[in-house]
Design a protein around this motif. Sequence first.
Motif, short mmCIF file in Angstrom:
data_model
loop_
_atom_site.label_atom_id
_atom_site.label_comp_id
_atom_site.label_asym_id
_atom_site.label_seq_id
_atom_site.Cartn_x
_atom_site.Cartn_y
_atom_site.Cartn_z
N ASN A 472 0.88 -1.33 -0.08
CA ASN A 472 -0.02 -0.05 0.15
C ASN A 472 0.72 1.29 -0.07
O ASN A 472 0.86 2.29 -0.91
CB ASN A 472 -0.87 -0.07 1.11
N ASP A 473 2.04 1.32 0.92
CA ASP A 473 2.91 2.40 0.72
C ASP A 473 3.62 2.53 -0.47
O ASP A 473 3.49 3.71 -0.94
CB ASP A 473 3.95 2.19 1.89
N GLU A 474 4.02 1.60 -0.87
CA GLU A 474 4.68 1.64 -2.39
C GLU A 474 3.75 2.09 -3.27
O GLU A 474 4.27 2.89 -4.29
CB GLU A 474 5.44 0.52 -2.84
N LEU A 475 2.54 1.61 -3.57
CA LEU A 475 1.52 2.01 -4.50
C LEU A 475 1.33 3.36 -4.42
O LEU A 475 1.34 4.14 -5.40
CB LEU A 475 0.24 1.10 -4.13
N THR A 476 1.00 3.81 -3.25
CA THR A 476 0.50 5.19 -2.95
C THR A 476 1.65 6.34 -3.06
O THR A 476 1.41 7.36 -3.77
CB THR A 476 -0.26 5.38 -1.76
N THR A 477 2.80 5.92 -2.53
CA THR A 477 3.73 6.87 -2.66
C THR A 477 4.92 7.17 -3.63
O THR A 477 5.56 8.06 -3.99
CB THR A 477 4.73 6.88 -1.08
N LYS A 478 5.04 5.73 -4.36
CA LYS A 478 5.83 5.62 -5.42
C LYS A 478 5.26 5.22 -6.77
O LYS A 478 5.74 5.89 -7.73
CB LYS A 478 6.88 4.48 -5.09
N LEU A 479 4.61 4.35 -6.97
CA LEU A 479 4.03 4.09 -8.27
C LEU A 479 2.73 5.02 -8.78
O LEU A 479 2.73 5.00 -9.88
CB LEU A 479 3.47 2.35 -8.23
N ALA A 480 1.94 5.56 -7.92
CA ALA A 480 0.87 6.22 -8.42
C ALA A 480 1.39 7.67 -8.90
O ALA A 480 2.61 8.23 -8.24
CB ALA A 480 -0.26 6.53 -7.25
N ARG A 481 0.63 8.30 -9.93
CA ARG A 481 0.96 9.62 -10.12
C ARG A 481 0.23 10.67 -9.35
O ARG A 481 -0.93 10.12 -8.80
CB ARG A 481 0.62 9.59 -11.71
N ARG A 482 0.71 11.87 -9.45
CA ARG A 482 0.15 12.73 -8.29
C ARG A 482 -1.41 13.11 -8.61
O ARG A 482 -2.20 13.34 -7.80
CB ARG A 482 0.93 14.18 -8.35
N THR A 483 -1.59 12.72 -10.15
CA THR A 483 -3.02 13.17 -10.43
C THR A 483 -3.89 11.91 -10.52
O THR A 483 -5.17 12.20 -10.99
CB THR A 483 -3.02 13.92 -11.93
N ASP A 484 -3.64 10.92 -10.21
CA ASP A 484 -4.36 9.72 -9.95
C ASP A 484 -5.52 9.90 -8.70
O ASP A 484 -4.94 10.49 -7.79
CB ASP A 484 -3.45 8.55 -9.92
N ILE A 485 -6.41 8.99 -8.86
CA ILE A 485 -7.37 9.04 -7.86
C ILE A 485 -7.04 7.98 -6.73
O ILE A 485 -6.87 6.72 -7.30
CB ILE A 485 -8.55 8.87 -8.40
N TRP A 486 -6.83 8.52 -5.64
CA TRP A 486 -6.59 7.28 -4.45
C TRP A 486 -8.04 6.90 -3.78
O TRP A 486 -8.60 7.98 -3.46
CB TRP A 486 -5.71 7.88 -3.63
N LEU A 487 -8.25 5.70 -3.25
CA LEU A 487 -9.50 5.56 -2.52
C LEU A 487 -9.09 4.58 -1.55
O LEU A 487 -8.12 3.63 -1.53
CB LEU A 487 -10.47 4.72 -3.48
N HIS A 488 -9.94 4.72 -0.20
CA HIS A 488 -9.78 3.99 0.66
C HIS A 488 -11.07 4.05 1.73
O HIS A 488 -11.75 4.96 1.76
CB HIS A 488 -8.66 4.43 1.58
N THR A 489 -11.46 2.83 2.31
CA THR A 489 -12.62 2.61 2.99
C THR A 489 -12.47 3.63 4.06
O THR A 489 -11.46 3.91 4.85
CB THR A 489 -12.89 1.23 3.32
N GLN A 490 -13.59 4.12 4.72
CA GLN A 490 -13.56 5.13 5.58
C GLN A 490 -13.64 4.72 7.03
O GLN A 490 -14.19 3.92 7.54
CB GLN A 490 -14.59 6.20 5.91
#
Length: 573
Positions: A472-490
């Motif tokens: 999850n850390d790698e996906l969000t902080t390294k692989l994803a672009r800044r303009t991609d959409i991030w989702l997570h259950t509340q």
Amino acid sequence: MPLDAITISGLVSELNDKLEGGRIDKIQQPEKDILLISLRSKGKNRRLLVCGSSGGARIHLTENNLENPAEPPMFCMLMRKHLVGAKIISVTQPEMERMIVLELDTHDELGINSGKKLVCEMMGRSSNVILVGQDGRIIDCMRRADCAGENGRSMLPGMIYRFPPKQDKRNFFDMSPEEIDGECSNADKTTAADKWLLNRFAGLSPLICRELSYRAGGDYGVLPSYLKALKDTVAGGIFSPNMLIRDDKPLDYSFMPIKQYGEGSSCIAYEDFSSLLDGFYSKRDKAEQQRRRSHELQHAVKIARERLIRKLAAQKQELQQTENMEEIRKKAELVTANIYKLKKGDRVLHCEDYYEADCPEISIELDPLKTPQQNSAALFKQYNKLKGAKEHLNVLVVQGEAQLDYLNSVMEELERAENERDILDIRQELTVTGYLRKKKNSRPEKARKQAPMRFVSDDNFEILVGRSNAQNDELTTKLARRTDIWLHTQRVHGSHVIISCEGLEPPENTLLQAASLAVYYSQGREGGKTPVDYTMVKYVRKPSGAMPGKVIYTDYKTIFAEADEKLAERLKK
């Protein structure tokens, strides 16, 4: 729910039609009791699953993808040596036994043609998969046993292979209609019909015996007609593969519709036996394998979590004891203000409490062995000690609650781990975070670095889902672009989900599908409608020193979604 002889007879006919003349290309062993044989037959690529487990022995064609271990087991290597390139001559069933034999044409080490047999015995605890050479001797078997084993048969390489001893029961498929009538008329009518059928005839499973008795109403006079009809059905090769469903879960299966459970269950018809067995065992085996793989880690995480809960409870109790530190400071200052009134040996100080509006008189206990100055210093020391403890305990409690939250998220990850690599990733993560000790002199575990789970929405947008906290850390902080959409259950543990937008705004349908995946891969899977927060990746950041998977985010919106397993399977790539 083992395969009965009648179901196997229909399965053998089906496999013989599809596999005869096929050539084996590849052999894998994804589990210790499962072989996956890839072959080319009649212009099609097929995969044959052979299972020798005691609780689910079977052989059938499969469409499921099974994860392979990093290194193939020795039995798999031996099977590759002897069977890769072999041609399937026939698929047979010996005399209505719960066995299937694959006759194979292959070559030995010198390149000379030789016939071999792959025997799959499906007999409960005695189930096994045996490779037999041209001389009738066992080359190797999935489960070895000496003469003290079941049925007194030796199952060791080099021993002569013998079929299991026959049961002391009659095979009613070889009986004439008159003999069936005679057996039923001479039966002990005080015994329930289904028990009598099971004890008297070979080849009938308990399920079929109960079904015949149910349809005959337990009447021995009517029973022969149902036995004859069953015999004609099997002789004519007329089968109707059916799965029995109860509460939306597979209960059993058969070669015919089952009516004995009434409205308490339903039957789903399948096109063939392979698809029936593939559908029945896929979910059951997946859940069992997942439970077995993650059991050791779950135990370790539970122990760490219980220890942390006890530690947190003790720290909170100590923290509660610091609540009266201001009262102690007040007493210290009152003793200092009234020190002129005191002398060594005084046990109590009676003075006015000038911290209160009406200055009431209070009593402060003193140590008679100390001077007034020493009593005052002792109270200030106690206050400073509680003050320092409070500051330290507040930090420890915050850290402990973060660690407890992390361990809860690991438990959730283990519950939805899909393969051995997922378990290995979680194990490595726990080792890095210090919850598992690295074994001394242990060989490094070989595993390729896994990519996040990949899905493609109906609008052709790529959706990535993390498999573990570290990923999850790698996906969000390294692989994803800044303009991609991030989702997570509340407020619910779950995977980080990324919609790869490449600067575009995703359609509402894609957003809803990604939210559904976020719920499916979270603790809210069984909770119905669940709130899911989403924002751009540039608004998500990881706090310094935070546990794996922990992030904070701003500028978000919330939508509600529900887990959908069929959607997840359809979108997964």
